[in-house]
Design a protein around this motif. Structure first.
Motif, short mmCIF file in Angstrom:
data_model
loop_
_atom_site.label_atom_id
_atom_site.label_comp_id
_atom_site.label_asym_id
_atom_site.label_seq_id
_atom_site.Cartn_x
_atom_site.Cartn_y
_atom_site.Cartn_z
N ALA A 99 41.59 42.73 44.36
CA ALA A 99 41.93 41.49 45.06
C ALA A 99 42.82 41.74 46.27
O ALA A 99 42.82 40.97 47.23
CB ALA A 99 42.60 40.52 44.10
N ALA A 100 43.59 42.84 46.23
CA ALA A 100 44.47 43.15 47.36
C ALA A 100 43.71 43.80 48.51
O ALA A 100 44.10 43.66 49.67
CB ALA A 100 45.59 44.08 46.90
N LYS A 141 52.61 48.53 41.48
CA LYS A 141 51.93 47.45 40.77
C LYS A 141 52.63 46.12 41.03
O LYS A 141 51.97 45.07 41.17
CB LYS A 141 51.88 47.76 39.28
CG LYS A 141 50.90 46.89 38.50
CD LYS A 141 50.72 47.39 37.08
CE LYS A 141 49.68 46.57 36.34
NZ LYS A 141 49.47 47.02 34.95
N THR A 142 53.95 46.15 41.12
CA THR A 142 54.70 44.93 41.41
C THR A 142 54.36 44.41 42.80
O THR A 142 54.17 43.20 43.01
CB THR A 142 56.21 45.19 41.30
OG1 THR A 142 56.51 45.61 39.96
CG2 THR A 142 57.01 43.93 41.62
N LEU A 143 54.27 45.32 43.77
CA LEU A 143 53.92 44.91 45.14
C LEU A 143 52.52 44.33 45.20
O LEU A 143 52.29 43.31 45.85
CB LEU A 143 54.05 46.11 46.08
CG LEU A 143 55.48 46.59 46.37
CD1 LEU A 143 55.47 47.89 47.16
CD2 LEU A 143 56.27 45.52 47.11
N LEU A 144 51.57 44.98 44.49
CA LEU A 144 50.21 44.45 44.45
C LEU A 144 50.19 43.08 43.79
O LEU A 144 49.48 42.17 44.24
CB LEU A 144 49.30 45.40 43.68
CG LEU A 144 48.78 46.64 44.42
CD1 LEU A 144 47.97 47.51 43.48
CD2 LEU A 144 47.95 46.25 45.63
N GLY A 145 50.98 42.92 42.73
CA GLY A 145 51.04 41.63 42.05
C GLY A 145 51.51 40.52 42.97
O GLY A 145 50.95 39.43 42.98
N GLY A 146 52.53 40.82 43.77
CA GLY A 146 53.02 39.82 44.71
C GLY A 146 51.97 39.44 45.74
O GLY A 146 51.81 38.25 46.08
N LEU A 147 51.24 40.44 46.25
CA LEU A 147 50.21 40.18 47.24
C LEU A 147 49.08 39.34 46.65
O LEU A 147 48.62 38.36 47.25
CB LEU A 147 49.66 41.50 47.77
CG LEU A 147 48.52 41.42 48.77
CD1 LEU A 147 48.91 40.62 50.00
CD2 LEU A 147 48.07 42.83 49.18
N VAL A 148 48.63 39.71 45.45
CA VAL A 148 47.53 38.99 44.82
C VAL A 148 47.95 37.57 44.44
O VAL A 148 47.19 36.62 44.62
CB VAL A 148 47.04 39.76 43.59
CG1 VAL A 148 46.03 38.94 42.79
CG2 VAL A 148 46.41 41.09 44.02
#
Length: 321
Positions: A99-100, A141-148
């Motif tokens: 998704a990112a 993973k935290t950064l990807l989570g925020g983006l998604v």
């Protein structure tokens, strides 16, 4: 993109990683086809034997998917050519990566995989972190989570995110996140049961204990769990339906208890029990299965008895109530 390809891209792609996600995706695909005339293909993870067995069972049951496609890793090509994603795990690391990186789909449907969907809705409402509770996550993973999460919130703002769920607790946070909620009542599965298309599973006893992953997840000592099953079997014989993550050693210990018959089906319990015609008595530790099975078994006169894990901390009193 040709006209045909553009038209196909408007059909949906379900991307699932667990047996319940796969079954829920079939329920959603049935509704999606009835309401829009659009088809749904499914890609399913082949590393989990029960996911593969569930896919094979659903294929034999003529589940409402135009294609069943096994995959390893991330199905990049299929996601790229689909503009409507039906996903089963909003917190999945593989979903976050896809998704990112990929162009944003026009629509996203979240098909739930148990009570974790409530936490997912709280996260998309911005009320908790976008992560599974009580799990450490790497910085990436935290950064990807925020983006998604931001991408999903943008789609939700435009009315393009839907939640397909059987858990009423997700309704309020989903509404606060701008997400449309559609109730999953296992309509297709009950219709398949009436047509007698379900896998034939013989249960030796109508009194059933549902297996739990709490021992495997180190949330409950094995001896307390075995005591719970043993005390249930002291009242009357039990059919024991394992949780897919229980170890062979634990199942051997359960099967050695007097009055307990372990029934290894390799399928999700919703699929196994949907063909029930006579009342069943189910015993389970508090879990999402109690919610889904109440819908699956509606009208059969079955009873589901939940036990709070905290109640297993001391031996049961055998005195008169």
């Amino acid at each position: 993109m040709t006209h045909h390809a553009a038209d196909t891209a408007l059909d949906a792609l379900a991307w699932v990683e667990s047996p319940l996600q796969l079954l829920t995706a079939a329920e959603w695909a049935h509704r999606h086809r009835q309401r829009t005339g659009r088809s749904t293909a499914v890609v399913y993870r082949i590393l989990d034997p029960q996911v593969v067995a569930t896919a094979e069972a659903l294929h034999r049951m003529a589940a409402p998917f135009v294609r069943f496609e096994p995959y390893l890793g991330i199905p990049w090509a299929r996601l790229t050519t689909s503009r409507h994603w039906a996903i089963g795990d909003a917190f999945s690391g593989q979903f976050r990566a896809a998704a990112a990186v990929l162009p944003r789909p026009r629509r996203v449907t979240i098909v739930d995989d148990g009570a974790m969907v409530v936490h997912a809705m709280l996260a998309l409402a911005g009320e908790v972190a976008y992560a599974r509770p009580d799990q450490f996550e790497s910085r990436s993973k935290t950064l990807l989570g925020g983006l998604v999460a931001d991408r999903l919130r943008g789609l939700a703002h435009d009315g393009r995110v839907e939640l397909f769920t059987s858990f009423p607790g997700a309704d309020a946070p989903a509404s606060r996140a701008g997400i449309t909620v559609v109730r999953d009542e296992f309509t297709w599965l009950r219709e398949a049961a009436r047509r007698e298309q379900l896998p034939a599973v013989r249960l030796p006893h109508p009194r059933i204990a549902l297996g739990s992953a709490r021992v495997i997840d180190a949330l409950l000592p094995a001896e307390r769990y075995l005591r719970w099953v043993r005390e249930l079997a002291e009242d009357a014989p039990l059919s024991y339906l394992p949780h897919r993550r229980e170890t062979p050693a634990l199942l051997d210990a359960v099967g050695a208890l007097p009055g307990v018959t372990v029934v290894r089906t390799g399928l999700p319990i919703e699929l196994v029990l949907a063909s029930a015609r006579e009342p069943l008595e189910l015993h389970t530790l508090a879990s999402s299965a109690a919610t889904t099975l109440r819908l699956v078994l509606a009208g059969t006169g079955s009873v589901i008895r939940e036990t709070a894990p905290s109640a297993l901390s001391a031996p049961r009193s055998r005195g008169v109530a």
